[in-house]
Scaffold this active site. Structure first.
Site, PDB file in Angstrom:
ATOM      1  CG  HIS A  85       6.333  15.347   8.848  1.00  0.00           C
ATOM      2  ND1 HIS A  85       6.625  16.321   9.773  1.00  0.00           N
ATOM      3  CD2 HIS A  85       6.989  14.237   9.234  1.00  0.00           C
ATOM      4  CE1 HIS A  85       7.423  15.790  10.700  1.00  0.00           C
ATOM      5  NE2 HIS A  85       7.659  14.542  10.391  1.00  0.00           N
ATOM      6  CG  LEU A  96      -1.908   1.175   1.286  1.00  0.00           C
ATOM      7  CD1 LEU A  96      -2.863   1.170   0.097  1.00  0.00           C
ATOM      8  CD2 LEU A  96      -2.705   1.163   2.588  1.00  0.00           C
TER       9      LEU A  96
END
Ligand code: GLN
Ligand code: ZN
Length: 758
Positions: free
Chosen positions: A696, A17
């Site tokens: 991030h 995934l």
């Protein structure tokens, strides 16, 4: 007894995934292709559980990024700035998770926080004053139907309304009370929909109930569930708690008309006591969390059976359950080919935990449990001694004296000395350590591991990268440089590999956030350092520049928190063992001319107990000393930095100060720099580098944006105490965004610096 799990990992045994989602982000995979891969994974995961005879199989535990974010989207908690982007469903979802920068606009990601006491991070939903909570999504229903079409009636899992409201951020003037009617309506509709689709049980996850609760919290809990449950009809509702016991609301919970209650008998220190003291209603099913969902060690069946014997006395139905979702452990031992059986037989990952549940089911159903081979084998396993102790390490720890934890001279004295010797500009610029781990950097490591290149070639390559990185930082104009961490796969695994006492896995990945996974090492024995771990690379990097090169280490608490710990010695003992090993490295760097040493404690807050009353006695009283032990031996002229990956430390600010570092950098950009006010109010002595932008997210922050952040910080932070840096390491980013981001950072610092000159 039937068996259940709370949730199963979703990233894929081989991180399918993760890779698919990243290919989708890169535009290589279409949305439909990504969705096909996701559906295949869900199917595989359900089938694995069927093969292991699990009776209550969860659905909607899948997520493309995070379940909290899924719940937000499900009930229409999408802040206006994301709706205004006018993206399709999935793109909007990822915009909230990762930020968006493109033709439709430029918006930062939502904040991300540690999920209770784990290394998983959830996206913090934002509830605005005009948010209209209502059931608008279909994901849980689609996934339930998808399983049903495969012939599997699952137990859908949805974040409970209480936990959702407790963890969400209210950005305007409204409070949870203002949304309670809509929340109740939405959750009642969720129940109704599931019932119509044929669900027998619906699980509401309420881990927030294991926290310290106020009287208002308990009122809120009762209000929410008395209303939601009044509409449940024939559907059965399981209230699932985990990560601790629910001592503050146990009696309320057992009085509410739930059909099942999930309790944690592993981390819930008082769970058994609560059941004994207040009983457990015989008309409800007790989902007994007896198989640890967080550790990787085999379940001790005898001990578990003793708990179950106690629980049987309640007279009700008992379901054998994990203590929390298996999201927090790796998938399977099957892919671990290099670990010897000697070790592996002590391990239990997600799939082995499924087997343990099945074993326990078999044992508890039998009239002659002592004859069941799995039980016999388990008893034998726990009887045999397992660790090979290192007497010298144990002696070093037991002979530590209080003096060993104190650095001399004291902070303000050192500050003066360091100011004079370092002569850094105002607002010095730096980074947190790692630079982008490009494909070639990763290939170098894997080629070396696979024996395709020699050690010499491997090191040569890393040195080339270090030289490029130093040159790049000089060109950008940063003040304090780093070597870039190209030799490190991971800030903990790297040190684990260098130290004695650790074991490593090949494929034991655990999701940390979004598509990021970590592969925690396993602490097997006593820990020691037999050789230097970073000195060669750091000294080489320093030789290339006249600027200061930061030595870069990971601290003991983070190494411990991001490993799978032993359970036969205390965490304190283990932390001190690691601290002594890292201390040797610190002294070695110092002896080799390195003047600034950063000791990352990225995960310090992570294992802070969920209940305040346990904070010091169970954690901070050894965690902070462990850090002090690492640097207490250096000279006054050596500057010690530390870094933390979060900014929620206003409540432990005194303890952070007690770490006695000279400089601390931390995340601040996603949480809006709120911490600065607290630092100011509390007269925090340590110099600070609150991250000026979020690493991030692939967004590039503009100079103006960083400048504004700095000016804001300067309102509350003395100028001589402020450092300028991104909020974390850059390893997950590409060079394309890193270089302009750092250029903007340096420009912003220079402009602000100029404006500060008298
Ligand atoms: N020095 C580490 C890095 O830059 C710190 C990482 C972290 O805080 N998670 O990668
Ligand atoms: Zn960090």
């Amino acid at each position: 007894m039937k068996t259940a799990i709370i949730g199963y990992p979703r990233i894929g045994t081989l991180r399918e995934l993760k890779f698919a989602t990243e290919r989708y982000f890169d535009g290589v995979l279409s949305k439909a292709e990504l969705q096909d891969i996701a559906a295949l994974l869900r199917k595989t995961h359900w089938q694995t559980q069927i093969e292991n005879d699990i009776d209550f199989i969860p659905s909607n535990d899948f997520s493309f990024y995070d379940n909290m974010l899924d719940t937000a989207v499900l009930i229409n908690v999408v802040p206006k700035r994301y709706r205004d982007l006018r993206l399709d469903y999935l793109a909007e979802y990822f915009a909230m998770a990762r930020g968006y920068q493109g033709v439709n606009g430029d918006v930062k990601a939502l904040a991300m926080k540690k999920w209770f006491n784990t290394n998983y991070h959830y996206i913090v939903p934002e509830i605005e004053d005009d948010t209209e909570i209502s059931l608008v999504g279909t994901k849980p229903f689609d996934e339930f139907s998808e399983a049903k079409d495969l012939g599997i009636v699952t137990k859908p899992v949805v974040t409970g309304a209480f936990t959702f409201l407790k963890l969400a951020k209210f950005t305007g003037n409204k409070t949870p009370d203002d949304f309670i009617i809509n929340i109740i309506t939405s959750y009642s509709e969720i129940l109704k929909k599931f019932k119509d689709l044929g669900a027998e049980w619906i699980q509401f996850d309420e881990p927030a109930l294991v926290m310290d609760l106020t009287a208002d919290d308990i009122v809120l809990l009762n209000k929410i569930y008395s209303e939601i449950l009044s509409a449940k009809g024939s559907a059965k509702v399981l209230l699932q708690t985990y990560f601790g016991d629910i001592r503050d609301c146990y009696q309320d919970v057992i009085s509410l008309p739930f059909d099942g209650i999930g309790l944690d008998f592993i981390e819930g220190k008082k769970t058994l006591e609560l059941v004994k003291q207040f009983g457990f209603p015989a008309d409800k099913t007790l989902f007994a969390g007896v198989v640890n969902g967080k550790n990787i060690w085999r379940n001790n069946y005898s001990r578990t059976l003793r708990i179950l014997d106690e629980l049987r006395k309640t007279g009700g139905d008992i379901v054998l359950n994990t203590s929390c979702s298996l999201l927090l452990v790796p998938y399977t031992l099957k892919n671990e080919s290099s670990l010897s059986e000697e070790y592996k037989k002590h391990f239990s990952f997600a799939d082995e935990k499924l087997t343990e549940l099945a074993d326990l089911k078999k044992i508890t159903a039998s009239n002659t449990p002592a004859e069941i081979p799995e039980y016999i084998e388990n008893i034998r396993l726990f009887k045999a001694s397992r660790f090979c102790p290192d007497a010298s390490v144990q002696a070093a720890v037991s002979s530590l004296s209080p003096e060993g934890f104190i650095r001399h001279p004291a902070f303000y004295e050192r500050e003066k000395i360091q100011k004079a010797v370092f002569n850094l500009p105002l607002l010095p610029t730096t980074t947190i350590g790692s630079f982008p781990q490009t494909a070639e950097v990763k290939a170098n490591r894997s080629n070396f591991k696979n024996g395709k290149i020699t050690l010499k070639q491997y090191i040569e390559f890393n040195k080339e990268k270090i030289a490029e990185c130093v040159a790049l930082q000089e060109k950008i104009g940063l003040d304090v440089l780093v070597h870039g961490e190209f030799e490190r796969n991971d800030m903990v695994e790297y040190f684990g590999e260098c130290l004695d006492g650790f074991l490593f896995t090949e494929k034991a990945w655990v999701q940390s956030y979004g598509t990021r996974c970590v592969k925690p090492p396993v602490i097997w024995g006593d820990i020691s350092r037999s050789k230097s771990m970073t000195v060669d690379y750091i000294v080489y990097a320093q030789s290339l520049t006249r600027k200061y090169m930061k030595g870069m280490l990971t601290g003991p608490v983070t190494i411990l928190n991001w490993s799978f710990p032993r359970e036969d010695i205390t965490l304190k003992e283990c932390a001190f063992q690691i601290a002594l090993a890292i201390r040797q490295e610190v002294l070695d760097l110092e002896a080799n001319g390195i003047k600034i040493i950063q000791i990352d404690e990225a995960a310090l807050r992570e294992k802070l107990p969920l209940r305040k009353s346990d904070w010091h006695s169970e954690y901070l009283d050894w965690a902070i000393p462990a850090f002090r032990l690492v640097h207490s031996g250096v000279k006054a002229q050596t500057q010690i930095h530390t870094h933390m990956c979060y900014s929620e430390f206003s409540d432990i600010i005194g303890d952070i100060g007690d770490m006695d570092a000279d400089v601390i950098t931390f995340e601040a950009s996603r949480s809006g720099h709120a911490i600065i006010n607290v630092l100011n109010r509390r007269g925090f002595k340590t110099a600070v580098g609150p991250g000026v932008y979020d690493v991030h997210s692939p967004r590039i922050p503009s100079t103006a944006e960083i400048k504004a952040a700095l000016l804001k910080m300067l309102e509350k932070t003395p100028r001589e105490k402020l450092w300028v840096n991104p909020d974390c390491g850059l390893k997950t980013r590409g060079n394309a965004e890193t270089v302009p981001s750092l250029e903007n950072l340096v420009d912003a610092a220079r402009e602000v610096r100029r404006s500060l000159q008298p």
